[in-house]
Design an enzyme around this catalytic site. Sequence first.
Site, PDB file in Angstrom:
ATOM      1  CG  ASP A 124       1.507   1.424 -16.576  1.00 47.39           C
ATOM      2  OD1 ASP A 124       0.545   2.433 -16.272  1.00 47.39           O
ATOM      3  OD2 ASP A 124       1.884   2.267 -16.432  1.00 47.39           O
ATOM      4  CD  GLU A 184       6.280   0.797 -11.895  1.00 41.47           C
ATOM      5  OE1 GLU A 184       5.739  -1.115 -12.713  1.00 41.47           O
ATOM      6  OE2 GLU A 184       6.687   1.824 -13.189  1.00 41.47           O
ATOM      7  N   GLY A 224       7.145   2.877 -22.873  1.00 38.90           N
ATOM      8  CA  GLY A 224       5.805   3.590 -22.518  1.00 38.90           C
ATOM      9  C   GLY A 224       4.805   2.554 -22.550  1.00 38.90           C
ATOM     10  CG  LEU A 225       3.925   0.046 -25.839  1.00 41.69           C
ATOM     11  CD1 LEU A 225       4.344  -0.576 -26.913  1.00 41.69           C
ATOM     12  CD2 LEU A 225       2.876   0.673 -25.543  1.00 41.69           C
ATOM     13  CB  SER A 226       2.859  -0.408 -18.975  1.00 37.87           C
ATOM     14  OG  SER A 226       2.698  -0.760 -17.394  1.00 37.87           O
TER      15      SER A 226
HETATM   16  P1  ADP Z   1       7.892   0.741 -20.067  1.00 36.44           P
HETATM   17  O1  ADP Z   1       7.433  -0.238 -18.465  1.00 36.44           O
HETATM   18  O2  ADP Z   1       7.611   1.363 -20.044  1.00 36.44           O
HETATM   19  O3  ADP Z   1       8.125  -0.423 -20.238  1.00 36.44           O
HETATM   20  P2  ADP Z   1       9.753   0.931 -17.360  1.00 36.44           P
HETATM   21  O4  ADP Z   1      10.856   1.584 -17.189  1.00 36.44           O
HETATM   22  O5  ADP Z   1       9.151   0.929 -16.743  1.00 36.44           O
HETATM   23  O6  ADP Z   1       9.023   1.092 -18.984  1.00 36.44           O
HETATM   24  O7  ADP Z   1       9.740  -0.244 -17.121  1.00 36.44           O
HETATM   25  C1  ADP Z   1      11.438  -1.024 -18.333  1.00 36.44           C
HETATM   26  C2  ADP Z   1      11.863  -2.164 -16.846  1.00 36.44           C
HETATM   27  O8  ADP Z   1      10.873  -2.914 -16.873  1.00 36.44           O
HETATM   28  C3  ADP Z   1      13.021  -2.651 -17.228  1.00 36.44           C
HETATM   29  O9  ADP Z   1      14.333  -1.503 -17.804  1.00 36.44           O
HETATM   30  C4  ADP Z   1      13.352  -3.487 -16.893  1.00 36.44           C
HETATM   31  O10 ADP Z   1      13.429  -3.622 -15.375  1.00 36.44           O
HETATM   32  C5  ADP Z   1      11.948  -4.415 -16.568  1.00 36.44           C
HETATM   33  N1  ADP Z   1      11.240  -6.024 -17.600  1.00 36.44           N
HETATM   34  C6  ADP Z   1      10.046  -5.186 -17.960  1.00 36.44           C
HETATM   35  N2  ADP Z   1      10.170  -6.132 -18.860  1.00 36.44           N
HETATM   36  C7  ADP Z   1      10.952  -7.227 -18.452  1.00 36.44           C
HETATM   37  C8  ADP Z   1      11.735  -8.166 -19.267  1.00 36.44           C
HETATM   38  N3  ADP Z   1      11.425  -9.289 -19.675  1.00 36.44           N
HETATM   39  N4  ADP Z   1      13.273  -9.164 -18.134  1.00 36.44           N
HETATM   40  C9  ADP Z   1      13.512  -8.422 -17.433  1.00 36.44           C
HETATM   41  N5  ADP Z   1      12.997  -7.447 -17.233  1.00 36.44           N
HETATM   42  C10 ADP Z   1      11.662  -6.299 -17.594  1.00 36.44           C
HETATM   43 MG    MG Z   2       6.483   1.151 -16.467  1.00 35.56          MG
END
Ligand code: ADP
Ligand code: MG
Length: 380
Positions: free
Chosen positions: A175, A163, A127-129
């Site tokens: 975000d 997204e 949830g911290l995007s």
């Molecule tokens: P949040 O944005 O709250 O962290 P989301 O479900 O919207 O949660 O996004 C998380 C997804 O973004 C991960 O499951 C992955 O697919 C992608 N993601 C985020 N950071 C990375 C990273 N450092 N490397 C690979 N994928 C990433």
């Molecule tokens: Mg997200």
Amino acid sequence: MDGRATRVEAALGGPRGVHWFRAPGRVNLMGDHTDYNEGFVLPVAIDRDCLIGIRPRRDGRIVVRSLDLPPEEGVVVIAADGSDEPAGIEPFWGRYVAGVVRELARCGRPPVGADAALSSTVPRGSGLSSSAALEVACAVSLSELAGLVLPPTELAAACQRAEQAATGVPCGIMDQLVSLTGRAGAALLIDCRSLEGRPVPVPPRLAILAVHSGLPRALVDSAYAERRAACEAAAAQLGLRALRDASPSDVADDPFARHVVSESRRVLDTARAISAGNIEGLGRIFAASHASLRDDYQVSTPELDALVDALVEAGAVGARLTGAGFGGCVVALVRSDDVEEVTRHAVARYRVRTGLRPTPFLCRAVDGAGRPTIADRGAD
Ligand code: ADP
Ligand code: MG
């Protein structure tokens, strides 16, 4: 120093010709589920970011490595002309990258190939995007490499569409916009209709504490789409373009719409209370926001309620769930002098009551995406 730059450089086979960019995650102080109703939000870009190193490549491919995943899941290869359908890319995280590549191509990016490697300190799926940090880091670096210059609002909208294409969730623009345009030491009061943002300095005596509930987000995608559709239907029934234009009396009998209208007003109230240093007022507004998200918008859970209670009982100025809901994070404002004690007591109470293990993130408000300093890169 976290040594990320060293690992990124190694993945790229050395430092020569590498361009560096960073894009932060965010926490929203006030205004949840208001962005897609063209209302107001008050997010902060936080000192956790996605760091990316990139250099051009000649074969028309964009190859991106995430150093945060096991090697077999950590590489994606995407056509630089944007011809790959994001929803068809594997591994899953590559869909965000492919979404960005396609949207930038539609904005006129020449099909310049790239080799890139990234590593993020934004926790994934909390949830911290981390998703916006990933998209924005890719977008700013790929734009720069190909000489594409877009205003931040257009770049944010491109990342938002990316997204949506990657996940199928009709997410708002908050975000991506705050990851691009956040300001150090300030929250950003964004009008999600005009996309104008105004920094609201957060006084150093107030600390921003995000706490992950230890509860993975469940049902969030389908519930999000349902809520959004309900809001659009409510606006249409009132003959309005968006719930942004509804008055409290218009929506008195509709709990979802009532949340949106009252929450958007609370964003403006929060910005005023922060500027005036009105600590008691902030406590009341945060309590009203959480109650509205719980009772009217129905996106809380007993665990999130327990975490908010534990923080307030431990002495936080105010606490509320933040983000889409159904798990994930709570955000609290805490007097800076009290942060350690409040965190310790709240964590202990919450663990006893729920058996869950929460994770606190003390957040500093930082600037939006750009070139990192050497210290940001953690080069050692
Ligand atoms: P949040 O944005 O709250 O962290 P989301 O479900 O919207 O949660 O996004 C998380 C997804 O973004 C991960 O499951 C992955 O697919 C992608 N993601 C985020 N950071 C990375 C990273 N450092 N490397 C690979 N994928 C990433
Ligand atoms: Mg997200």
